[in-house]
Design an enzyme around this catalytic site. Structure first.
Site, PDB file in Angstrom:
ATOM      1  N   HIS A 163       0.830  -1.204   0.000  1.00 31.08           N
ATOM      2  CA  HIS A 163       0.000   0.000   0.000  1.00 31.08           C
ATOM      3  C   HIS A 163       0.865   1.255   0.000  1.00 31.08           C
ATOM      4  O   HIS A 163       2.052   1.208   0.302  1.00 31.08           O
ATOM      5  CB  HIS A 163      -0.966   0.038   1.191  1.00 31.08           C
ATOM      6  CG  HIS A 163      -0.309   0.035   2.541  1.00 31.08           C
ATOM      7  ND1 HIS A 163      -0.045  -1.122   3.237  1.00 31.08           N
ATOM      8  CD2 HIS A 163       0.133   1.039   3.333  1.00 31.08           C
ATOM      9  CE1 HIS A 163       0.522  -0.826   4.398  1.00 31.08           C
ATOM     10  NE2 HIS A 163       0.656   0.492   4.479  1.00 31.08           N
ATOM     11  N   HIS A 177       4.039   7.110   3.806  1.00 31.39           N
ATOM     12  CA  HIS A 177       4.964   5.979   3.645  1.00 31.39           C
ATOM     13  C   HIS A 177       4.490   5.055   2.534  1.00 31.39           C
ATOM     14  O   HIS A 177       3.347   5.141   2.076  1.00 31.39           O
ATOM     15  CB  HIS A 177       5.152   5.202   4.960  1.00 31.39           C
ATOM     16  CG  HIS A 177       3.937   4.490   5.467  1.00 31.39           C
ATOM     17  ND1 HIS A 177       3.085   5.031   6.402  1.00 31.39           N
ATOM     18  CD2 HIS A 177       3.427   3.272   5.183  1.00 31.39           C
ATOM     19  CE1 HIS A 177       2.118   4.166   6.681  1.00 31.39           C
ATOM     20  NE2 HIS A 177       2.294   3.091   5.941  1.00 31.39           N
ATOM     21  N   GLU A 192       7.659   0.969   5.032  1.00 32.16           N
ATOM     22  CA  GLU A 192       7.091  -0.060   5.908  1.00 32.16           C
ATOM     23  C   GLU A 192       7.288  -1.399   5.223  1.00 32.16           C
ATOM     24  O   GLU A 192       7.102  -1.512   4.016  1.00 32.16           O
ATOM     25  CB  GLU A 192       5.583   0.214   6.110  1.00 32.16           C
ATOM     26  CG  GLU A 192       4.892  -0.816   6.985  1.00 32.16           C
ATOM     27  CD  GLU A 192       3.392  -0.522   7.153  1.00 32.16           C
ATOM     28  OE1 GLU A 192       2.826   0.267   6.375  1.00 32.16           O
ATOM     29  OE2 GLU A 192       2.794  -1.114   8.080  1.00 32.16           O
TER      30      GLU A 192
HETATM   31 CO    CO Z   1       1.170   1.313   6.276  1.00 27.61          CO
END
Ligand code: CO
Length: 134
Positions: free
Chosen positions: A7, A79, A130
């Site tokens: 994502h 992020h 991440e």
């Molecule tokens: Co995230």
């Protein structure tokens, strides 16, 4: 080592307005808000055919995204999340290569119920990364 883009997360000052932009203006499938107290955020997942967008809004005091919103009051990309098969192996390799893992260095359970870690943006071209075991 990294696999699919899981994502992209966008910090937003108004979650309802942002969700409406994705559902109505952009015509995407938008899920209801989900509180993530362990991460200090409320998240709205936008489902796209090949990935997801996560709209992040601060939850509670000391939210990790509050400072970002203070600097970027209109919101902004916060992020990107890449999938890894084995998060411990990935972490150990990255640390051995000199990358900084944020927090305690131990994976936390992320919004999708999988272990996640964050990597210092200065080690990744200014982008907070991440990793999610998926
Ligand atoms: Co995230």
């Amino acid at each position: 080592m990294i696999g699919r883009l899981n994502h992209i997360a966008i910090a937003v000052p108004d979650l309802e307005a942002a969700a409406k932009v994705y559902s109505q203006t952009l015509g995407a499938k938008v899920n209801p808000p989900q509180d993530e107290p362990d991460h200090g955020v409320t998240v709205v997942f936008v489902e796209l055919p090949n990935t997801k967008v996560e709209l992040l809004h601060p939850l509670g005091e000391n939210s990790p995204i509050q400072g970002f919103l203070d600097k970027n009051p209109a919101g902004g990309i916060h992020h990107i999340c890449y999938e890894v098969e084995d998060i411990i192996a990935a972490r150990d390799k990255l640390k051995a290569d000199g990358a900084r893992v944020l927090g305690s260095g131990e994976p936390k359970i992320g919004a999708h119920g999988n272990p996640v870690l964050f990597l210092h943006p200065k080690d990744f071209n200014g982008a907070l990364v991440e990793l999610e075991q998926a």
